[in-house]
Design an enzyme around this catalytic site. Structure first.
Site, PDB file in Angstrom:
ATOM      1  N   ILE A  20       0.841  -1.210   0.000  1.00 38.29           N
ATOM      2  CA  ILE A  20       0.000   0.000   0.000  1.00 38.29           C
ATOM      3  C   ILE A  20       0.873   1.256   0.000  1.00 38.29           C
ATOM      4  CG2 ILE A  20      -1.607   1.356   1.392  1.00 38.29           C
ATOM      5  CD1 ILE A  20      -2.860  -1.266   2.302  1.00 38.29           C
ATOM      6  N   VAL A  51     -12.571   0.982   6.402  1.00 39.49           N
ATOM      7  CA  VAL A  51     -13.769   0.263   5.962  1.00 39.49           C
ATOM      8  C   VAL A  51     -13.912   0.427   4.456  1.00 39.49           C
ATOM      9  CG1 VAL A  51     -16.258   0.022   6.229  1.00 39.49           C
ATOM     10  CG2 VAL A  51     -14.879   0.803   8.163  1.00 39.49           C
ATOM     11  N   GLU A  75      -6.272 -13.283   5.322  1.00 40.01           N
ATOM     12  CA  GLU A  75      -5.240 -13.091   6.350  1.00 40.01           C
ATOM     13  C   GLU A  75      -4.398 -14.375   6.356  1.00 40.01           C
ATOM     14  OE1 GLU A  75      -4.903 -10.312   8.345  1.00 40.01           O
ATOM     15  OE2 GLU A  75      -6.480  -9.439   7.114  1.00 40.01           O
ATOM     16  N   ASP A 132     -12.323  -9.862  11.119  1.00 42.06           N
ATOM     17  CA  ASP A 132     -11.998  -8.675  10.336  1.00 42.06           C
ATOM     18  C   ASP A 132     -13.253  -7.840  10.066  1.00 42.06           C
ATOM     19  OD1 ASP A 132     -10.236  -7.063   8.644  1.00 42.06           O
ATOM     20  OD2 ASP A 132     -11.467  -7.872   7.005  1.00 42.06           O
ATOM     21  N   LYS A 185     -14.521  -3.787  11.239  1.00 40.44           N
ATOM     22  CA  LYS A 185     -15.095  -2.756  10.358  1.00 40.44           C
ATOM     23  C   LYS A 185     -16.482  -2.333  10.830  1.00 40.44           C
ATOM     24  CE  LYS A 185     -12.458  -4.400   6.427  1.00 40.44           C
ATOM     25  NZ  LYS A 185     -12.468  -5.319   5.287  1.00 40.44           N
TER      26      LYS A 185
END
Ligand code: ADP
Ligand code: ASP
Ligand code: MG
Length: 818
Positions: A476, A610, A668, A679, A683
């Protein structure tokens, strides 16, 4: 007649002197009438002062400095003068230096350098430079003559800061010049008393000498030649983007220089103003540039603010006490006592309650001023009517100056907004009733940041500069850097936004560059960086650089980094992050961080928590702030789970799909994080909190789709084995759904304060039915969007979209900050 003055930096080296000789030659050949004032070579005054100090302290090393002083002038003579002049000038200066050497020796013997002796010592700086240059001018063909200003400038005996006797000085100047038609080459900075004692006019005083000569001769112009392009909007050493102010008034120049713009020595303006002589500030390195003109004409159509200046180190003294209210004459006594002690005050503020008076002075005068004031108010102190004088150290004064601000409202609003957004705390404020300046007192450490923030707010409202500190350059992070690089030009041109990456760290190394790390080679530079990553050091470096518009980006999924958010926000630095750890930890922690950000006037943003780059949180925020009421939020919040169930419909085995998803890096490392709902829970928790619910992770009900044994399997391989055995269970579920024309979806929902995650079947009319690939979808059912809910849909994972989301967030924070 013009009076030209060349400062120390313009005569710093023989090369510089040669280039100013070119300027003088051109004036001379044009037939101009002029006289020239010179400062000592740069650094020479400081060095002479140091010699006096060392000698007075009995330190023989003053002799080394003296040797260097001799050498420096000898080198100038050698470089500038030819044979016969060389020996003549050397002989003359040797005579002068002999007496300098004697005086220093005397100081050394008696261990005392009185102000009177020090003035005599420093006079050798200007007496040498002007003497040498006068001969160099003769040599290039100018009929020049050396003038020791002590012959014409009469002062009192306040050594170090002598007051000029204009009535005696002006006629002396006129008389001397009428008798001496050559181009006079004058020593700046020095004068003499009636008894012929040498005095100096204060540091930077050569500018003043020029103005005195000009006033004495009723000259048509004063030209101050220095090392910058005139008076700039701010000190270029502190504000890189400062630019030349083309015209300003004497009053503005006075204010700017009083508050630290060293380019003009403040007393210079008085004789100039009195005789209405325009002052030109020009650059020896750039002689054809127009520079700055100071006159009495205000430009009503000009900017509201002309310039910003600062005094880097001041102390604030406060006289306060219950007995001061309504007592007349306090201010008079206070400032009278300071004046008697020769302490001049930089700034004064008094609250309208008359409960206290605060004033700023240079730090070296603090002890004396405190003593002086406490003596003056001895009686009141004893009676408890006033308190002992309070002293606050390590402060700076920053002043915004401009004649036009009198006519324009909102200046102080803009000023304090810019400071507030950068977390600069204002200790005291003063605005003269002339509305020519607003001055603030702030912590010394905030000076550069405040100057830059104000400069941006008043002069560069079209160019905003953001300073980014990025931790994490994995997929990222590196994609983000790539995107910034590709977009840099557009942002600069179309949005006037400049993004600088000032700090960068991966798990091994960290790198800083205040000018911005080059985006085309950050990888190489980071690799070659010498510093090993240390998060605490990274954060403290970021804080100590104290740049305006700073944003911290955490591109990790690391709790260690999140632990620093609090101190970062406390330092008025905004945060943008895809890291969910801080926002999904305890509600108290979440609330604490948000409150710190609000209190500090900065942003804590995590849109990418999110739905990656999808505008989920911002949409929710818009709905709430615009007064809509949230009835229900439903979402497919996991790209991984979308992928798995979409593939599942194609008839593959469930366990195989999960394994494929894992292999493709969609899950994951332990797929149970995804399948078990952990997960999604994070969120949903964040979404719930953003709607205002005080929710904790345990409040969210998860209906796990996994058999208990699979959940409890000791490791990932064991888990896959059990999952394989459950394939038929999943197949049955899928077949049942298929039969009813429905699809299986892992859905997170929030309604009536209850949060729930579970596997549901949805019919063809449901928005989730047609979801493809690894898309996310969030459906907001609200008071306004009741019949047809508001839907946000799109890829909810992947480096490209997440980085884009972060990028947009950085720009949004930037728009808020500047
Ligand atoms: P000189 O030796 O020519 O007298 P000074 O060092 O006294 O030069 O003054 C010039 C310096 O003043 C510049 O180099 C700059 O660093 C500093 N300065 C501070 N504020 C300003 C300003 N607003 N505009 C221009 N220069 C400034
Ligand atoms: N040489 C003196 C000083 O350094 C005067 C001047 O430069 O204007 O303060
Ligand atoms: Mg100067």
């Amino acid at each position: 007649m013009k009076v030209l003055k060349f400062g120390g930096s313009s005569v710093g080296t023989p090369e510089r002197i040669k280039s100013l000789l070119e300027i003088l030659k051109s004036y001379y050949s044009k037939g101009e009438h002029f006289t020239v004032v010179f400062s000592a070579f740069s650094g020479v005054t400081d060095s002479l002062l140091e010699m006096s100090r060392l000698a007075a302290a009995g330190d023989e090393s003053y002799k080394e400095l003296f040797e260097k002083f001799l050498l420096r002038h000898q080198e100038a003579i050698t470089a500038l003068l030819k044979d016969n002049q060389k020996s003549q000038v050397t002989a003359e200066l040797d005579r002068k230096y002999h007496s300098l050497s004697n005086v220093l020796n005397g100081v050394f013997l008696v261990r005392e350098a009185t102000p009177r002796t020090v003035d005599y010592v420093v006079s050798f700086g200007e007496r040498s430079s002007a003497f040498i240059i006068a001969h160099a001018m003769q040599q290039v063909g100018i009929q020049a003559a050396y003038l020791d200003a002590r012959k014409v400038i009469r002062t009192n005996d306040s050594f170090g800061f002598a007051k000029v006797d204009f009535h005696a000085t002006y006629p002396l100047i006129r008389e001397y010049y009428s008798q001496h038609p050559e181009i006079q080459v004058v020593t700046g900075f020095i004068g003499a008393t009636n008894d012929d004692l040498t005095t100096t006019l204060g540091r930077g005083g050569s500018d003043y000498t020029a103005a005195l000569i000009a006033a004495g001769l009723d000259a048509e112009a004063i030209e101050i030649w220095t090392d910058v392009d005139g008076v700039l909007t701010a000190d270029p050493r502190k504000v890189k983007k400062a630019f030349t102010i083309p015209t300003m008034t004497y009053a503005e120049a006075m204010e700017l220089s009083h508050f630290g713009a060293k380019v003009i020595y403040p007393p210079t303006l008085q004789p100039a103003l009195q005789k209405r002589i325009p002052l030109f500030i020009k650059n020896t390195h750039n002689p054809n540039f127009r520079g700055t003109v100071v006159t009495d004409k205000r430009d009503p159509s000009g900017r509201a603010i002309t310039g910003i200046s600062s005094i880097g180190n001041v102390v604030l003294l406060t006289l306060q006490g219950g007995g001061m209210f309504g007592m007349p004459g306090i201010a008079g006594r206070l400032f009278g006592s300071l004046a008697r002690a020769g302490i001049s005050v930089i700034l004064i503020t008094q609250g309208s309650s008359e409960h206290s008076i605060t004033f700023a002075i240079p730090p070296e005068l603090a002890a004396k001023a405190k003593q002086q004031v406490e003596e003056e108010f001895n009686y009141e102190l004893e009676k408890g009517m006033v308190d002992p004088v309070k002293v606050e150290l390590n402060l700076s004064v920053v002043a915004v100056v401009g004649e036009n601000m009198r006519y324009r409202p909102g200046i102080s609003g803009r000023m304090f907004q810019a400071l507030g957004k950068n977390g600069v705390n204002v200790v005291a404020i003063a605005q003269g009733s002339s509305e020519l300046n607003i001055s603030i007192v702030i912590a010394k450490g905030d000076e550069a940041k405040a100057m830059n923030a104000l400069h941006e707010a008043f002069f560069l409202s079209d160019t905003k500069e953001l300073h980014l500190f990025i931790v994490g350059v994995g997929l990222i992070g590196s994609t983000l850097l790539q995107q910034i690089r590709e977009q840099a030009e557009y942002l600069k041109e179309k949005r006037s936004l400049e993004i600088k990456i000032v700090g960068l760290a991966n798990s091994r190394k960290m790198l800083f560059n205040e000018e911005g790390i080059p985006l085309d080679q950050w990888r190489e530079e980071l690799e070659a960086a010498a510093e090993a990553t240390d998060l605490a050091a990274f954060v403290s470096r970021m804080k100590s650089l104290n740049l305006s518009n700073t944003i911290f980006l955490d591109n990790t999924a690391n709790g260690q980094v999140a632990n620093f958010y609090e101190t970062i926000l406390e330092s008025s630095i905004s945060i943008s992050t895809p890291n969910k750890i801080a926002t999904s930890s305890s509600f108290l922690q979440y609330q604490r961080l948000k409150n710190i950000a609000t209190r500090r006037g900065v942003r804590f943003m995590y849109e990418t928590n999110v739905g990656a780059g999808l505008p989920v949180l911002s949409t929710l925020d818009d709905l709430i702030t615009s007064g809509d009421r949230i009835i229900r939020i439903e979402g497919v919040l996991s790209g991984t789970m979308s992928f798995i169930f979409n593939e599942f419909r194609q008839g593959k085995k469930f366990s195989e799909i999960v394994r494929e998803a894992k292999e493709r890096g969609y899950t994951e490392p332990d797929p149970r994080e995804d399948l078990g709902g952990a997960d999604i829970r994070r969120k949903l928790l964040i979404l719930a909190r953003e709607t205002g619910l005080k929710m904790e992770a345990e409040d969210i009900v998860i209906e796990s789709i996994l058999p208990k044994e699979a959940e409890e399997a000791p490791d990932v391989e064991a888990f896959f084995k059990i999952l394989k055995e459950s394939d038929s269970h999943f197949e049955k579920m899928s077949a049942a759904a298929e039969q009813q024309g429905k699809a299986l979806r892992m859905i997170a929902s929030l309604e009536n304060g209850k949060a729930h995650i579970g596997l549901k079947t949805v019919g063809a009319s449901h928005p989730f039915y047609a979801l493809s690939g690894s898309d996310n979808m969030i459906v907001f059912t609200t008071e306004r969007y009741k019949e047809r809910p508001l839907v946000v849909r799109g890829p909810g994972a992947g480096a490209e979209v997440t980085a884009a989301g972060l990028f947009a967030e950085v720009v949004r924070i930037g728009n808020y900050l500047v």
